[in-house]
Design an enzyme around this catalytic site. Structure first.
Site, PDB file in Angstrom:
ATOM      1  N   ARG A  77      78.211 -56.994  38.071  1.00  0.00           N
ATOM      2  CA  ARG A  77      77.677 -56.898  39.444  1.00  0.00           C
ATOM      3  C   ARG A  77      76.525 -57.886  39.577  1.00  0.00           C
ATOM      4  O   ARG A  77      75.664 -57.958  38.699  1.00  0.00           O
ATOM      5  CB  ARG A  77      77.241 -55.468  39.776  1.00  0.00           C
ATOM      6  CG  ARG A  77      76.105 -54.912  38.947  1.00  0.00           C
ATOM      7  CD  ARG A  77      75.534 -53.637  39.549  1.00  0.00           C
ATOM      8  NE  ARG A  77      74.865 -52.794  38.577  1.00  0.00           N
ATOM      9  CZ  ARG A  77      73.654 -52.970  38.101  1.00  0.00           C
ATOM     10  NH1 ARG A  77      72.935 -54.023  38.477  1.00  0.00           N
ATOM     11  NH2 ARG A  77      73.134 -52.135  37.229  1.00  0.00           N
ATOM     12  N   TYR A 131      65.651 -55.162  34.599  1.00  0.00           N
ATOM     13  CA  TYR A 131      66.085 -54.899  33.222  1.00  0.00           C
ATOM     14  C   TYR A 131      67.070 -55.960  32.720  1.00  0.00           C
ATOM     15  O   TYR A 131      67.437 -55.958  31.560  1.00  0.00           O
ATOM     16  CB  TYR A 131      66.725 -53.499  33.134  1.00  0.00           C
ATOM     17  CG  TYR A 131      67.646 -53.175  34.293  1.00  0.00           C
ATOM     18  CD1 TYR A 131      68.972 -53.578  34.294  1.00  0.00           C
ATOM     19  CD2 TYR A 131      67.174 -52.486  35.413  1.00  0.00           C
ATOM     20  CE1 TYR A 131      69.804 -53.313  35.350  1.00  0.00           C
ATOM     21  CE2 TYR A 131      68.000 -52.215  36.486  1.00  0.00           C
ATOM     22  CZ  TYR A 131      69.322 -52.624  36.451  1.00  0.00           C
ATOM     23  OH  TYR A 131      70.150 -52.359  37.529  1.00  0.00           O
ATOM     24  N   HIS A 186      71.568 -52.220  40.871  1.00  0.00           N
ATOM     25  CA  HIS A 186      72.466 -51.054  40.933  1.00  0.00           C
ATOM     26  C   HIS A 186      72.708 -50.649  42.386  1.00  0.00           C
ATOM     27  O   HIS A 186      73.814 -50.337  42.792  1.00  0.00           O
ATOM     28  CB  HIS A 186      71.824 -49.904  40.146  1.00  0.00           C
ATOM     29  CG  HIS A 186      72.514 -48.599  40.352  1.00  0.00           C
ATOM     30  ND1 HIS A 186      73.799 -48.362  39.926  1.00  0.00           N
ATOM     31  CD2 HIS A 186      72.095 -47.462  40.976  1.00  0.00           C
ATOM     32  CE1 HIS A 186      74.148 -47.123  40.273  1.00  0.00           C
ATOM     33  NE2 HIS A 186      73.139 -46.564  40.904  1.00  0.00           N
TER      34      HIS A 186
HETATM   35  C1  LIG Z   1      76.286 -37.094  36.645  1.00  0.00           C
HETATM   36  C2  LIG Z   1      75.429 -38.154  37.281  1.00  0.00           C
HETATM   37  N1  LIG Z   1      74.412 -38.697  36.561  1.00  0.00           N
HETATM   38  C3  LIG Z   1      73.632 -39.654  37.124  1.00  0.00           C
HETATM   39  C4  LIG Z   1      73.853 -40.062  38.420  1.00  0.00           C
HETATM   40  C5  LIG Z   1      73.007 -41.164  39.036  1.00  0.00           C
HETATM   41  N2  LIG Z   1      73.810 -42.400  39.027  1.00  0.00           N
HETATM   42  C6  LIG Z   1      74.484 -42.819  40.119  1.00  0.00           C
HETATM   43  S1  LIG Z   1      75.371 -44.210  39.826  1.00  0.00           S
HETATM   44  C7  LIG Z   1      74.841 -44.269  38.212  1.00  0.00           C
HETATM   45  C8  LIG Z   1      75.292 -45.374  37.283  1.00  0.00           C
HETATM   46  C9  LIG Z   1      76.758 -45.348  37.079  1.00  0.00           C
HETATM   47  O1  LIG Z   1      77.135 -46.415  36.252  1.00  0.00           O
HETATM   48  P1  LIG Z   1      78.622 -46.832  36.082  1.00  0.00           P
HETATM   49  O2  LIG Z   1      79.488 -45.624  35.932  1.00  0.00           O
HETATM   50  O3  LIG Z   1      78.693 -47.863  35.021  1.00  0.00           O
HETATM   51  O4  LIG Z   1      79.014 -47.480  37.486  1.00  0.00           O
HETATM   52  P2  LIG Z   1      78.352 -48.742  38.189  1.00  0.00           P
HETATM   53  O5  LIG Z   1      77.166 -48.219  38.968  1.00  0.00           O
HETATM   54  O6  LIG Z   1      77.977 -49.713  37.133  1.00  0.00           O
HETATM   55  O7  LIG Z   1      79.400 -49.268  39.089  1.00  0.00           O
HETATM   56  C10 LIG Z   1      73.984 -43.221  37.933  1.00  0.00           C
HETATM   57  C11 LIG Z   1      73.325 -43.019  36.624  1.00  0.00           C
HETATM   58  C12 LIG Z   1      74.919 -39.450  39.138  1.00  0.00           C
HETATM   59  N3  LIG Z   1      75.226 -39.806  40.388  1.00  0.00           N
HETATM   60  N4  LIG Z   1      75.689 -38.510  38.546  1.00  0.00           N
END
Ligand SMILES: Cc1ncc(C[n+]2csc(CCOP(=O)(O)OP(=O)(O)O)c2C)c(N)n1
Length: 337
Positions: free
Chosen positions: A255, A267, A259
């Site tokens: 990406r 980071y 985030h």
């Molecule tokens: C169970 C849970 N833990 C934490 C979060 C907060 N959160 C939202 S998106 C995210 C990162 C997800 O990373 P990834 O699965 O790699 O997807 P990306 O954002 O990289 O597309 C987090 C930690 C959440 N929504 N649900």
């Protein structure tokens, strides 16, 4: 070949021919459309045009388009928070997509969910679960239902590398393996789960190795190469459709932005970001198309102009739409019957 319904861009005059010329230009048009819509959504958020947040998928378009482009109208997508544009690939009118961002009464959920958490039943996309990996259970449940109904329809489930570290991921894949469900798990491995790097999530090099534990095939692919993803995905979709069960596809991608739009992403190093930008999936594919003499400056301009006009109309529609009335607050939350 992809269904064309609802896809204004794909309706452009494209010369048909052998060797998948129409398909390749169609894929390019969809990449451009997703890129331009995503960039517009970012700008609108930064202009304060809508509240909440937005999770840009810029940089990851080839993984999403390649995996979902060949789906039939009656197939399903179970997207994650970063896959607002998967609705566009599946044929959602842009007006509805932007109305969703703006939380307006004209949006599919009448302003009840967060901006990028869009699902629209008529085109068979499922509202993402906010709990990471939760969407895998939902997509797997839909695949279970489709199998029980004896349909030959399939589900594409999108999620990130971070989701693979959660229990819900393992439960969903295990269940799908046992019941040989018609589902394709597409992990968009962008190396970061918010601020957590992949090396702190897993000791694996290829996340697709996880599939072995659940008894179905896993494959890792260059997620910035749309044709490579399309090739792997169409085989997995055919496999699921013929009753052979799930496939896990890991798309290695990146990406470009934080985030979410409120994350400056300090980071990551500048070098890391720049090295991935040099592998822009649109630029890579444009070169392929130009080498094959399938893309001219004229066609490129025409596509960009068509998408720009469609986006402008959609944003105007979203801006002019009313907010839902407070009296609707409790409507459409639970099934009435
Ligand atoms: C169970 C849970 N833990 C934490 C979060 C907060 N959160 C939202 S998106 C995210 C990162 C997800 O990373 P990834 O699965 O790699 O997807 P990306 O954002 O990289 O597309 C987090 C930690 C959440 N929504 N649900």
């Amino acid at each position: 070949m992809a269904s064309k319904s609802g896809r204004a861009v794909a309706e452009l005059e494209v010369e048909k021919g052998e060797n998948g010329r129409e398909l390749m230009v169609g894929l390019y048009q969809m990449l451009v459309k997703c890129r331009m819509c995503d960039e517009k959504a970012r700008i609108l958020f930064r202009q304060g045009k809508y509240a909440g947040n937005f999770y840009s998928g810029v940089g990851q378009e080839a993984a999403e388009v390649g995996a979902a482009y060949s789906l039939r109208e009656d197939d399903w997508i179970a997207p994650s928070h970063r896959d607002w544009t998967s609705n566009i690939i599946k044929g959602a009118p842009l007006k509805l997509c932007f109305a969703q961002l703006f939380g307006k009464a004209t949006s599919p959920d009448r302003g009840k969910s967060t901006p990028a958490h869009m699902g629209y039943p008529p085109i068979h996309t499922i509202t993402p679960a906010s709990s990471i990996a939760g969407q895998l259970a939902v997509g797997t449940g839909v695949a279970f239902g489709l199998k029980r109904l004896g349909r030959d329809t399939v589900v594409v489930s999108f999620f990130g590398d971070g989701a693979t570290s959660l229990g819900g991921f393992h439960e969903a894949l295990n269940f799908a393996g046992v019941h040989r469900l018609p589902i394709i798990y597409v992990c968009q491995n962008n190396l970061w789960a918010e601020s957590v790097p992949l090396r702190l999530q897993t000791a694996l090099t290829n996340l697709s190795d996880r599939a072995k534990a659940y008894g179905f095939p896993g494959v890792s692919v260059d997620g910035n190469d749309v044709m490579a993803v399309y090739d792997v995905a169409t085989k997995a979709i055919a496999r699921a459709r013929s009753g052979e069960g799930p496939t896990f596809i890991e798309c290695k991608t990146y990406r470009w932005y934080g985030h979410s739009e409120i994350d400056p992403a300090k980071y990551r190093t500048k070098e890391e970001v720049e090295s991935w930008k040099k592998r822009d999936p649109l630029v890579l594919f444009e070169k392929v198309l130009r080498d094959k003499k399938l893309l001219t400056d004229e066609l490129k301009d025409k596509i960009a102009k068509t998408v720009t006009q469609e986006i402008n109309e959609a944003v105007e529609f979203a801006e002019q739409s009313p907010y839902p009335d407070a009296s609707e607050l409790k409507d459409h939350i639970w099934a009435q019957e």
